[in-house]
Design a protein around this motif. Sequence first.
Motif, short mmCIF file in Angstrom:
data_model
loop_
_atom_site.label_atom_id
_atom_site.label_comp_id
_atom_site.label_asym_id
_atom_site.label_seq_id
_atom_site.Cartn_x
_atom_site.Cartn_y
_atom_site.Cartn_z
N ASN A 32 0.79 -1.13 0.06
CA ASN A 32 -0.01 -0.09 -0.07
C ASN A 32 0.88 1.48 0.07
O ASN A 32 1.03 1.93 -1.01
CB ASN A 32 -0.83 -0.02 1.12
CG ASN A 32 -1.65 1.02 1.30
OD1 ASN A 32 -1.94 1.94 0.37
ND2 ASN A 32 -2.27 1.48 2.43
N VAL A 33 1.37 1.47 1.15
CA VAL A 33 2.55 2.76 1.18
C VAL A 33 3.94 2.26 1.24
O VAL A 33 4.22 1.21 1.57
CB VAL A 33 2.19 3.42 2.69
CG1 VAL A 33 3.06 4.46 2.78
CG2 VAL A 33 0.74 3.70 2.76
N GLY A 35 8.04 4.05 1.52
CA GLY A 35 8.61 5.11 2.07
C GLY A 35 9.93 4.98 2.30
O GLY A 35 10.59 3.98 2.07
N THR A 50 6.59 9.12 2.86
CA THR A 50 5.95 8.10 2.43
C THR A 50 5.06 8.35 1.09
O THR A 50 4.66 9.90 0.76
CB THR A 50 4.95 7.50 3.38
OG1 THR A 50 4.05 8.73 3.77
CG2 THR A 50 5.61 7.09 4.51
N THR A 52 1.69 6.87 -1.10
CA THR A 52 0.58 5.71 -1.04
C THR A 52 0.75 5.09 -2.69
O THR A 52 1.15 5.84 -3.57
CB THR A 52 -0.78 6.21 -0.78
OG1 THR A 52 -1.29 7.10 -1.81
CG2 THR A 52 -0.69 6.79 0.46
N ASN A 53 -0.12 4.28 -2.98
CA ASN A 53 -0.27 3.46 -4.18
C ASN A 53 -1.12 4.48 -5.21
O ASN A 53 -1.40 4.38 -6.35
CB ASN A 53 -0.89 2.11 -4.09
CG ASN A 53 -2.22 2.09 -3.49
OD1 ASN A 53 -2.61 2.89 -3.14
ND2 ASN A 53 -2.63 0.85 -3.18
N ASN A 56 -0.24 9.97 -3.08
CA ASN A 56 -0.17 10.66 -2.16
C ASN A 56 0.87 10.63 -1.00
O ASN A 56 1.40 9.59 -0.73
CB ASN A 56 -1.42 10.40 -1.35
CG ASN A 56 -2.83 10.64 -1.98
OD1 ASN A 56 -3.33 11.64 -2.75
ND2 ASN A 56 -3.61 9.83 -1.93
N THR A 57 1.35 12.05 -0.72
CA THR A 57 2.73 11.83 -0.41
C THR A 57 2.81 12.59 1.02
O THR A 57 1.72 13.51 1.14
CB THR A 57 3.78 12.76 -1.27
OG1 THR A 57 3.09 13.88 -1.36
CG2 THR A 57 4.01 11.82 -2.20
N ASN A 58 3.51 12.18 1.86
CA ASN A 58 3.84 12.85 3.10
C ASN A 58 5.46 12.93 3.48
O ASN A 58 6.00 12.16 3.18
CB ASN A 58 3.08 12.06 4.25
CG ASN A 58 3.01 12.58 5.48
OD1 ASN A 58 2.83 13.76 5.55
ND2 ASN A 58 3.19 11.69 6.63
N ARG A 71 7.20 7.18 -7.06
CA ARG A 71 6.85 5.65 -7.20
C ARG A 71 6.50 5.31 -8.44
O ARG A 71 5.85 6.01 -9.27
CB ARG A 71 5.79 5.48 -6.23
CG ARG A 71 5.26 4.15 -6.24
CD ARG A 71 4.30 4.02 -4.89
NE ARG A 71 3.67 2.68 -4.74
CZ ARG A 71 3.08 2.04 -3.72
NH1 ARG A 71 2.88 2.93 -2.72
NH2 ARG A 71 2.54 0.93 -3.85
N ASP A 98 4.67 -0.63 3.57
CA ASP A 98 3.29 -1.04 4.64
C ASP A 98 2.30 -1.77 3.66
O ASP A 98 1.88 -1.36 2.36
CB ASP A 98 2.62 -0.03 5.14
CG ASP A 98 3.59 0.50 6.02
OD1 ASP A 98 3.47 1.96 6.50
OD2 ASP A 98 4.47 -0.05 6.77
N ARG A 104 4.60 -4.70 7.83
CA ARG A 104 5.78 -3.73 7.43
C ARG A 104 6.87 -4.58 7.07
O ARG A 104 7.09 -5.37 7.75
CB ARG A 104 5.86 -2.79 8.59
CG ARG A 104 7.13 -1.99 8.03
CD ARG A 104 7.11 -0.57 8.97
NE ARG A 104 6.31 0.23 8.59
CZ ARG A 104 6.23 1.86 8.98
NH1 ARG A 104 7.17 2.00 9.87
NH2 ARG A 104 5.59 2.75 8.67
#
Length: 116
Positions: A32-33, A35, A50, A52-53, A56-58, A71, A98, A104
């Motif tokens: 899924n994620v 990072g 991180t 997401t698929n 979405n970034t953080n 990604r 993740d 993880r």
Amino acid sequence: QVQLVESGGGLVQPGGSLRLSCAASGSHFSINVMGWYRQAPGKQREFLATITNRANTNYADFVKGRFTISRDNAKNTVYLQMNSLKPEDTAVYYCVVDHVYGGRDWGQGIQVTVSS
């Protein structure tokens, strides 16, 4: 479980750039994620970014504007573009994934050294 292989680390001068890659193999369908974390000598491992698929970034505040995570889902690979590197960015960088079921996995880590 997946196997994660990081590449792209090494020695770079202050102000330089590096691009880390992390390729996932094995049971990657549950990812899924993806990072990145890092751990400097004598310090705790710290979160960097991180994605997401759905892309979405953080980011950790201290890397915003310098590091970019991306990604390629077709290649099961996550990247970390690092610009304006500083000596304090010296650390072992770890890829992490993740899974949708909550597990993880960590990569083995790759050394990044920023020094003149």
